[in-house]
Design a protein around this motif. Structure first.
Motif, PDB file in Angstrom:
ATOM      1  N   VAL A 159       2.927  14.883   2.747  1.00 23.54           N
ATOM      2  CA  VAL A 159       2.310  13.288   2.572  1.00 23.54           C
ATOM      3  C   VAL A 159       3.793  12.585   2.179  1.00 23.54           C
ATOM      4  CG1 VAL A 159       1.016  11.598   1.518  1.00 23.54           C
ATOM      5  CG2 VAL A 159       0.130  13.893   2.145  1.00 23.54           C
ATOM      6  N   LEU A 160       4.452  12.855   1.284  1.00 19.84           N
ATOM      7  CA  LEU A 160       5.733  12.013   0.683  1.00 19.84           C
ATOM      8  C   LEU A 160       6.533  11.838   1.794  1.00 19.84           C
ATOM      9  CD1 LEU A 160       6.089  13.452  -2.821  1.00 19.84           C
ATOM     10  CD2 LEU A 160       5.524  11.066  -2.208  1.00 19.84           C
ATOM     11  N   GLU A 161       6.812  12.986   2.757  1.00 20.08           N
ATOM     12  CA  GLU A 161       7.617  12.888   3.625  1.00 20.08           C
ATOM     13  C   GLU A 161       7.340  11.820   4.901  1.00 20.08           C
ATOM     14  OE1 GLU A 161       8.175  16.670   5.307  1.00 20.08           O
ATOM     15  OE2 GLU A 161       9.939  17.246   4.438  1.00 20.08           O
ATOM     16  N   GLU A 162       5.907  11.641   5.263  1.00 23.06           N
ATOM     17  CA  GLU A 162       5.427  10.630   5.953  1.00 23.06           C
ATOM     18  C   GLU A 162       5.643   9.276   5.412  1.00 23.06           C
ATOM     19  OE1 GLU A 162       1.194   9.642   8.193  1.00 23.06           O
ATOM     20  OE2 GLU A 162       1.349  11.466   6.923  1.00 23.06           O
ATOM     21  N   ILE A 163       5.156   9.092   4.164  1.00 25.52           N
ATOM     22  CA  ILE A 163       5.374   7.816   3.299  1.00 25.52           C
ATOM     23  C   ILE A 163       6.640   7.442   3.497  1.00 25.52           C
ATOM     24  CG2 ILE A 163       5.143   6.628   1.238  1.00 25.52           C
ATOM     25  CD1 ILE A 163       2.760   8.599   0.560  1.00 25.52           C
ATOM     26  N   VAL A 164       7.944   8.393   3.064  1.00 25.83           N
ATOM     27  CA  VAL A 164       9.086   7.744   3.330  1.00 25.83           C
ATOM     28  C   VAL A 164       9.638   7.442   4.561  1.00 25.83           C
ATOM     29  CG1 VAL A 164      11.502   8.622   2.746  1.00 25.83           C
ATOM     30  CG2 VAL A 164       9.703   9.007   0.988  1.00 25.83           C
ATOM     31  N   ASN A 165       9.409   8.402   5.406  1.00 26.17           N
ATOM     32  CA  ASN A 165       9.490   8.056   6.987  1.00 26.17           C
ATOM     33  C   ASN A 165       9.091   6.656   7.369  1.00 26.17           C
ATOM     34  OD1 ASN A 165      11.066  10.132   7.277  1.00 26.17           O
ATOM     35  ND2 ASN A 165       9.451  11.575   7.878  1.00 26.17           N
ATOM     36  N   ASN A 166       8.099   6.502   6.990  1.00 22.66           N
ATOM     37  CA  ASN A 166       7.237   4.986   7.177  1.00 22.66           C
ATOM     38  C   ASN A 166       8.200   3.979   6.576  1.00 22.66           C
ATOM     39  OD1 ASN A 166       5.171   5.853   9.040  1.00 22.66           O
ATOM     40  ND2 ASN A 166       3.686   6.110   7.437  1.00 22.66           N
ATOM     41  N   LEU A 167       8.429   3.926   5.293  1.00 20.12           N
ATOM     42  CA  LEU A 167       8.827   3.049   4.486  1.00 20.12           C
ATOM     43  C   LEU A 167      10.377   2.681   5.101  1.00 20.12           C
ATOM     44  CD1 LEU A 167       7.536   3.848   0.791  1.00 20.12           C
ATOM     45  CD2 LEU A 167       7.183   1.657   2.358  1.00 20.12           C
ATOM     46  N   ARG A 168      11.114   3.777   5.790  1.00 21.34           N
ATOM     47  CA  ARG A 168      12.496   3.473   6.267  1.00 21.34           C
ATOM     48  C   ARG A 168      12.255   2.445   7.599  1.00 21.34           C
ATOM     49  NH1 ARG A 168      16.872   8.110   7.206  1.00 21.34           N
ATOM     50  NH2 ARG A 168      17.873   6.190   7.056  1.00 21.34           N
ATOM     51  N   LYS A 169      11.181   2.498   7.972  1.00 19.56           N
ATOM     52  CA  LYS A 169      11.041   1.514   9.256  1.00 19.56           C
ATOM     53  C   LYS A 169      10.949   0.153   8.740  1.00 19.56           C
ATOM     54  CE  LYS A 169       8.452   5.131  11.769  1.00 19.56           C
ATOM     55  NZ  LYS A 169       7.213   5.465  12.141  1.00 19.56           N
ATOM     56  N   LYS A 186       0.759  -1.145  -0.271  1.00 17.93           N
ATOM     57  CA  LYS A 186       0.097   0.166  -0.049  1.00 17.93           C
ATOM     58  C   LYS A 186       0.862   1.286  -0.121  1.00 17.93           C
ATOM     59  CE  LYS A 186      -3.887  -1.937   2.732  1.00 17.93           C
ATOM     60  NZ  LYS A 186      -4.423  -2.195   4.192  1.00 17.93           N
ATOM     61  N   ASP A 187       1.949   1.097   0.958  1.00 18.45           N
ATOM     62  CA  ASP A 187       2.647   2.588   0.926  1.00 18.45           C
ATOM     63  C   ASP A 187       3.699   2.575  -0.171  1.00 18.45           C
ATOM     64  OD1 ASP A 187       1.578   2.997   3.452  1.00 18.45           O
ATOM     65  OD2 ASP A 187       3.105   2.440   4.492  1.00 18.45           O
ATOM     66  N   SER A 188       4.071   1.392  -0.858  1.00 16.58           N
ATOM     67  CA  SER A 188       4.887   1.606  -2.070  1.00 16.58           C
ATOM     68  C   SER A 188       4.114   2.233  -3.196  1.00 16.58           C
ATOM     69  CB  SER A 188       5.250   0.255  -2.550  1.00 16.58           C
ATOM     70  OG  SER A 188       5.832   0.070  -3.653  1.00 16.58           O
ATOM     71  N   GLU A 189       2.705   1.829  -3.200  1.00 15.80           N
ATOM     72  CA  GLU A 189       1.770   2.392  -4.144  1.00 15.80           C
ATOM     73  C   GLU A 189       1.620   3.909  -3.903  1.00 15.80           C
ATOM     74  OE1 GLU A 189       1.297   0.847  -7.230  1.00 15.80           O
ATOM     75  OE2 GLU A 189       2.288  -0.995  -6.460  1.00 15.80           O
ATOM     76  N   MET A 190       1.520   4.082  -2.771  1.00 14.18           N
ATOM     77  CA  MET A 190       1.081   5.373  -2.524  1.00 14.18           C
ATOM     78  C   MET A 190       2.479   6.523  -2.871  1.00 14.18           C
ATOM     79  SD  MET A 190      -1.907   6.159  -1.455  1.00 14.18           S
ATOM     80  CE  MET A 190      -2.030   7.723  -0.336  1.00 14.18           C
ATOM     81  N   LEU A 191       3.605   5.933  -2.823  1.00 13.15           N
ATOM     82  CA  LEU A 191       4.872   6.425  -2.871  1.00 13.15           C
ATOM     83  C   LEU A 191       4.853   6.984  -4.290  1.00 13.15           C
ATOM     84  CD1 LEU A 191       7.530   7.608  -2.211  1.00 13.15           C
ATOM     85  CD2 LEU A 191       8.555   5.129  -2.490  1.00 13.15           C
ATOM     86  N   SER A 192       4.799   5.931  -5.287  1.00 13.75           N
ATOM     87  CA  SER A 192       4.816   6.163  -6.624  1.00 13.75           C
ATOM     88  C   SER A 192       3.781   7.103  -7.063  1.00 13.75           C
ATOM     89  CB  SER A 192       4.328   4.779  -7.386  1.00 13.75           C
ATOM     90  OG  SER A 192       4.758   4.945  -8.649  1.00 13.75           O
ATOM     91  N   LEU A 193       2.489   6.909  -6.458  1.00 14.28           N
ATOM     92  CA  LEU A 193       1.295   7.854  -7.029  1.00 14.28           C
ATOM     93  C   LEU A 193       1.652   9.240  -6.617  1.00 14.28           C
ATOM     94  CD1 LEU A 193      -1.716   8.213  -7.841  1.00 14.28           C
ATOM     95  CD2 LEU A 193      -2.310   7.757  -5.595  1.00 14.28           C
ATOM     96  N   TYR A 194       1.742   9.567  -5.374  1.00 17.23           N
ATOM     97  CA  TYR A 194       2.147  10.911  -4.979  1.00 17.23           C
ATOM     98  C   TYR A 194       3.246  11.541  -5.658  1.00 17.23           C
ATOM     99  CZ  TYR A 194      -1.395  11.305  -1.617  1.00 17.23           C
ATOM    100  OH  TYR A 194      -2.853  11.135  -0.838  1.00 17.23           O
ATOM    101  N   ALA A 195       4.467  10.762  -5.927  1.00 16.94           N
ATOM    102  CA  ALA A 195       5.601  11.305  -6.509  1.00 16.94           C
ATOM    103  C   ALA A 195       5.359  11.624  -8.164  1.00 16.94           C
ATOM    104  CB  ALA A 195       6.717  10.202  -6.688  1.00 16.94           C
TER     105      ALA A 195
END
Length: 448
Positions: free
Chosen positions: A135-145, A108-117
């Motif tokens: 929003v992108l900062e939040e997604i990227v910070n999450n994905l780092r986890k 889900k977060d991967s798709e959101m990353l691509s979509l918002y980018a």
């Protein structure tokens, strides 16, 4: 059977030729069609075994990881839905079900990353840009986890079980891919931090491209785990092994899921990697997917039969050492250690170079008599605070010639919460205060 194995040998040799061309610098994109033609006749469940053989024959894990980017795309549709079937009969809280559920969140977060980018590149309104960037900062910070939780649990808790059984190349390739994803997400975070240091058009194009690459890599890893790695784990690991994994999972945390407690039963003993029989039994072989069974035939695995606990070893709870090793370990520590028991008597001090002198004559001595009379009342106050549970540490630091000495006292309690003594740790922190930047393991050179 001979025809099947010979066919696999042929396909493996063709893969080796293509991988060699990648290693020599030829473009992966240029070789994509050749890959597709070759991989169209290879089962996804057969690929880890071929990779195992390729690594054993000297092919770089990094080169093999490049091949993954193509074959996961090719097989994605062919095995669509396999993960849902595998997950369905797993109980809540089972470590394997948790991994599947985390992968849904990662997707889900991967798709959101691509979509918002992509959306960012077509947005001209300044206020909307800032909202999307937030929003992108939040997604990227999450994905780092993902790297600190999901991948870390796989590497530290599941890899040892397949490595013990001799299937080391699968773990090596997966870890290589994990690190690639970690680097991609970290790079995206750095891009977001430095976005004002470059023209907007340059930043947004670069970010869109890198976000697309990261999203693809994340999706590929989900596919690879769900359809290749997890079915292999399911076939090989027993309830005892999963129980041991579940007992340690909470320490590393999870990615956006909160699994309930799970226990296969009090009669099931948790089994750590060094406690299992690493040989693949007939029953285990028969429980593997057909493609893997066929791929394993005629390919002997090097089982790890090392015995962890030796005669004379001391069980320290987190490992086994003998007395000689323990002494040398204490001697190698970059600090002095002194143990004072519950009756305030000196029981032990570490050997080797020390900041404050210790002699054997100090053993059994009341700690109060080891300090100048003028400071004894402070020592007593610290010990009393420790015994009453009012303080968890006492720290001090002072200059001593060229040394900058850091001293830390901590109270020690047993499993029943009873005070058993105090530990004093002393070290010269002057060399550490000079450290700047980073020096990673990969930067080490033998002749530094």
């Amino acid at each position: 059977m001979t025809e099947l194995l010979n066919n696999r040998e042929y396909k493996k040799e063709q893969l080796k030729k293509i991988l060699l061309r990648i290693h020599e610098g030829e473009s992966v994109e240029k070789l994509k069609e050749e890959f597709k033609r070759l991989l169209s006749n290879i089962s996804p469940l057969e690929i880890p075994i071929i990779e195992q053989e390729l690594v054993q024959e000297g092919i770089s894990a990094k080169d093999i990881a490049k091949m993954c980017d193509i074959h996961v795309e090719l097989f994605r549709e062919a095995v669509k839905g396999t993960d849902e079937l595998e997950e369905r009969d797993l109980p809540d809280g089972h470590p394997l079900k948790t991994l599947y559920l985390e992968n849904k969140e990662i997707m889900k977060d991967s798709e959101m990353l691509s979509l918002y980018a992509r959306t960012l590149t077509t947005t001209n309104d300044e206020r909307m840009r800032e909202e999307i960037l937030g929003v992108l900062e939040e997604i990227v910070n999450n994905l780092r986890k993902v790297g600190f939780t999901h991948y870390n649990r796989e590497e530290m808790l599941t890899f040892p079980y397949i490595e013990r059984r001799g299937i080391t190349a699968v773990a090596t390739v997966l870890w290589t891919k994990h690190d690639e994803v970690r680097f991609m997400i970290k790079y995206l975070a750095e891009l977001l931090r430095k976005r004002n240091e470059m023209p907007w058009e340059e930043f947004v194009k670069l970010f869109k491209d890198k976000a697309g690459e990261a999203s693809f890599a994340l999706n590929d890893m989900v596919f690879r785990e769900n359809n290749i790695y997890y079915p292999t784990l399911k076939a090989l690991l027993s309830d005892g092994e999963w129980k041991a994994i579940r007992m340690q999972e909470d320490e590393m945390g999870y990615y956006k899921v909160d699994p309930p407690a799970w226990d296969p039963g009090e009669d099931v003993k948790p089994l750590h990697p060094w406690e299992i029989n690493p040989e693949l039994s007939v029953e285990q072989l028969l429980s593997l997917p057909k493609e893997v069974q066929e791929a394993l035939k005629g390919q002997p695995l090097e089982f790890d039969k090392t015995e962890l606990k030796r005669d004379g070893d001391i069980d320290l709870g987190t490992g086994y050492v003998n007395v000689e090793e323990l002494k040398i370990i204490f001697e190698a520590l970059p600090m002095d250690v002194t143990f004072i028991d519950k009756d305030d008597r000196v029981r032990f001090f570490s050997p080797g170079e020390r900041i404050f002198d210790r002699t054997l004559s100090v053993l059994g001595r009341p700690v109060q008599l080891c300090h100048p009379p003028k400071s004894v009342y402070i020592v007593n106050k610290i010990l009393q605070a420790f015994k009453e549970g009012r303080k968890k540490e006492a720290t001090f630091w002072l200059h001593l010639g060229k040394k900058y000495v850091y001293i830390k006292y901590v109270p020690l309690f047993n499993e029943r919460g009873e005070y058993i003594g105090t530990l004093e740790m002393t070290m010269d922190i002057a060399p550490y205060k000079k450290i700047e930047g980073e020096k990673r393991l990969i930067d080490w050179e033998e002749l530094e």
